[in-house]
Write a protein that holds these residues in place. Structure first.
Motif, PDB file in Angstrom:
ATOM      1  N   GLN A   1       0.828  -1.202   0.000  1.00  0.00           N
ATOM      2  CA  GLN A   1       0.000   0.000   0.000  1.00  0.00           C
ATOM      3  C   GLN A   1       0.871   1.264   0.000  1.00  0.00           C
ATOM      4  OE1 GLN A   1      -2.317  -0.863   3.490  1.00  0.00           O
ATOM      5  NE2 GLN A   1      -3.918  -1.916   2.333  1.00  0.00           N
ATOM      6  N   LEU A   2       1.958   1.243   0.780  1.00  0.00           N
ATOM      7  CA  LEU A   2       2.858   2.397   0.816  1.00  0.00           C
ATOM      8  C   LEU A   2       3.572   2.584  -0.513  1.00  0.00           C
ATOM      9  CD1 LEU A   2       4.390   2.028   4.386  1.00  0.00           C
ATOM     10  CD2 LEU A   2       2.708   3.701   3.615  1.00  0.00           C
ATOM     11  N   ILE A   3       3.941   1.488  -1.147  1.00  0.00           N
ATOM     12  CA  ILE A   3       4.584   1.579  -2.468  1.00  0.00           C
ATOM     13  C   ILE A   3       3.619   2.206  -3.468  1.00  0.00           C
ATOM     14  CG2 ILE A   3       5.403   0.190  -4.417  1.00  0.00           C
ATOM     15  CD1 ILE A   3       6.702  -1.694  -2.312  1.00  0.00           C
ATOM     16  N   GLU A   4       2.348   1.837  -3.402  1.00  0.00           N
ATOM     17  CA  GLU A   4       1.345   2.421  -4.296  1.00  0.00           C
ATOM     18  C   GLU A   4       1.185   3.916  -4.024  1.00  0.00           C
ATOM     19  OE1 GLU A   4      -1.313   3.190  -7.184  1.00  0.00           O
ATOM     20  OE2 GLU A   4      -0.107   1.381  -6.972  1.00  0.00           O
ATOM     21  N   GLU A   5       1.152   4.293  -2.743  1.00  0.00           N
ATOM     22  CA  GLU A   5       1.059   5.711  -2.401  1.00  0.00           C
ATOM     23  C   GLU A   5       2.271   6.478  -2.918  1.00  0.00           C
ATOM     24  OE1 GLU A   5       0.051   6.785   1.672  1.00  0.00           O
ATOM     25  OE2 GLU A   5      -1.011   4.879   1.885  1.00  0.00           O
ATOM     26  N   LEU A   6       3.447   5.895  -2.775  1.00  0.00           N
ATOM     27  CA  LEU A   6       4.666   6.542  -3.257  1.00  0.00           C
ATOM     28  C   LEU A   6       4.616   6.715  -4.774  1.00  0.00           C
ATOM     29  CD1 LEU A   6       7.491   7.664  -2.782  1.00  0.00           C
ATOM     30  CD2 LEU A   6       8.365   5.311  -2.909  1.00  0.00           C
ATOM     31  N   SER A   7       4.119   5.714  -5.460  1.00  0.00           N
ATOM     32  CA  SER A   7       3.979   5.791  -6.911  1.00  0.00           C
ATOM     33  C   SER A   7       3.044   6.932  -7.308  1.00  0.00           C
ATOM     34  CB  SER A   7       3.454   4.458  -7.450  1.00  0.00           C
ATOM     35  OG  SER A   7       3.237   4.514  -8.825  1.00  0.00           O
ATOM     36  N   GLN A   8       1.945   7.088  -6.571  1.00  0.00           N
ATOM     37  CA  GLN A   8       0.997   8.171  -6.861  1.00  0.00           C
ATOM     38  C   GLN A   8       1.637   9.537  -6.591  1.00  0.00           C
ATOM     39  OE1 GLN A   8      -2.482   7.229  -4.552  1.00  0.00           O
ATOM     40  NE2 GLN A   8      -2.997   5.453  -5.800  1.00  0.00           N
ATOM     41  N   ILE A   9       2.417   9.625  -5.517  1.00  0.00           N
ATOM     42  CA  ILE A   9       3.102  10.893  -5.205  1.00  0.00           C
ATOM     43  C   ILE A   9       4.098  11.240  -6.306  1.00  0.00           C
ATOM     44  CG2 ILE A   9       4.793  11.956  -3.640  1.00  0.00           C
ATOM     45  CD1 ILE A   9       3.322  10.492  -1.342  1.00  0.00           C
ATOM     46  N   LYS A  10       4.869  10.259  -6.748  1.00  0.00           N
ATOM     47  CA  LYS A  10       5.849  10.514  -7.818  1.00  0.00           C
ATOM     48  C   LYS A  10       5.143  10.969  -9.095  1.00  0.00           C
ATOM     49  CE  LYS A  10       9.596   7.504  -6.320  1.00  0.00           C
ATOM     50  NZ  LYS A  10      10.445   6.362  -6.676  1.00  0.00           N
TER      51      LYS A  10
ATOM     52  N   ALA B   1       2.248  12.521  -9.299  1.00  0.00           N
ATOM     53  CA  ALA B   1       1.763  13.877  -9.071  1.00  0.00           C
ATOM     54  C   ALA B   1       2.915  14.879  -9.150  1.00  0.00           C
ATOM     55  CB  ALA B   1       1.060  13.982  -7.722  1.00  0.00           C
ATOM     56  N   GLU B   2       4.095  14.499  -8.628  1.00  0.00           N
ATOM     57  CA  GLU B   2       5.260  15.389  -8.699  1.00  0.00           C
ATOM     58  C   GLU B   2       5.658  15.655 -10.147  1.00  0.00           C
ATOM     59  OE1 GLU B   2       7.718  14.410  -4.580  1.00  0.00           O
ATOM     60  OE2 GLU B   2       8.095  13.186  -6.341  1.00  0.00           O
ATOM     61  N   VAL B   3       5.632  14.620 -10.954  1.00  0.00           N
ATOM     62  CA  VAL B   3       5.980  14.778 -12.372  1.00  0.00           C
ATOM     63  C   VAL B   3       4.975  15.691 -13.056  1.00  0.00           C
ATOM     64  CG1 VAL B   3       6.117  13.570 -14.585  1.00  0.00           C
ATOM     65  CG2 VAL B   3       7.262  12.617 -12.566  1.00  0.00           C
ATOM     66  N   GLU B   4       3.699  15.494 -12.739  1.00  0.00           N
ATOM     67  CA  GLU B   4       2.655  16.303 -13.374  1.00  0.00           C
ATOM     68  C   GLU B   4       2.781  17.780 -12.975  1.00  0.00           C
ATOM     69  OE1 GLU B   4      -0.979  14.393 -12.212  1.00  0.00           O
ATOM     70  OE2 GLU B   4      -0.697  12.724 -13.613  1.00  0.00           O
ATOM     71  N   ILE B   5       2.925  18.039 -11.674  1.00  0.00           N
ATOM     72  CA  ILE B   5       3.042  19.440 -11.232  1.00  0.00           C
ATOM     73  C   ILE B   5       4.345  20.046 -11.730  1.00  0.00           C
ATOM     74  CG2 ILE B   5       4.067  19.037  -8.953  1.00  0.00           C
ATOM     75  CD1 ILE B   5       1.366  21.591  -9.473  1.00  0.00           C
ATOM     76  N   GLY B   6       5.391  19.227 -11.770  1.00  0.00           N
ATOM     77  CA  GLY B   6       6.668  19.712 -12.295  1.00  0.00           C
ATOM     78  C   GLY B   6       6.552  20.148 -13.736  1.00  0.00           C
TER      79      GLY B   6
END
Length: 82
Positions: free
Chosen positions: A44-53, A55-60
């Motif tokens: 579950q944490l790996i999935e959350e980390l994937s979603q954060i990454k 989102a970071e790429v998108e906002i970047g």
């Protein structure tokens, strides 16, 4: 033929070992359940980390399109040219 019987000490020792084995098997089972729970939490944490990454790429990409190739101070929001 006469049935032979263990001495009380021999029987007691065998019963004690059997009880210890049963306890150990139970503890291994509990440990395995805990391991499975931790592995699920890890997934579950790996999935959350994937979603954060993602989102970071998108906002970047959005910020780079808007401001160009800059650095951003995350404490102040200041945009610093490179």
């Amino acid at each position: 033929m006469e049935n032979k019987v263990l001495t009380p000490e021999e029987l007691s020792k065998l019963q004690e070992l059997n009880d210890k084995r049963g306890d150990l098997v139970e503890r291994f089972g509990i440990l395995e359940i805990n391991i499975q729970d931790l592995e699920l939490q890890k997934e579950q944490l790996i999935e959350e980390l994937s979603q954060i990454k993602k989102a970071e790429v998108e906002i970047g990409a959005l910020l780079q399109e808007k401001y160009g190739d800059v650095n951003i101070n995350l404490s102040t929001g200041e945009i610093i040219s490179r």
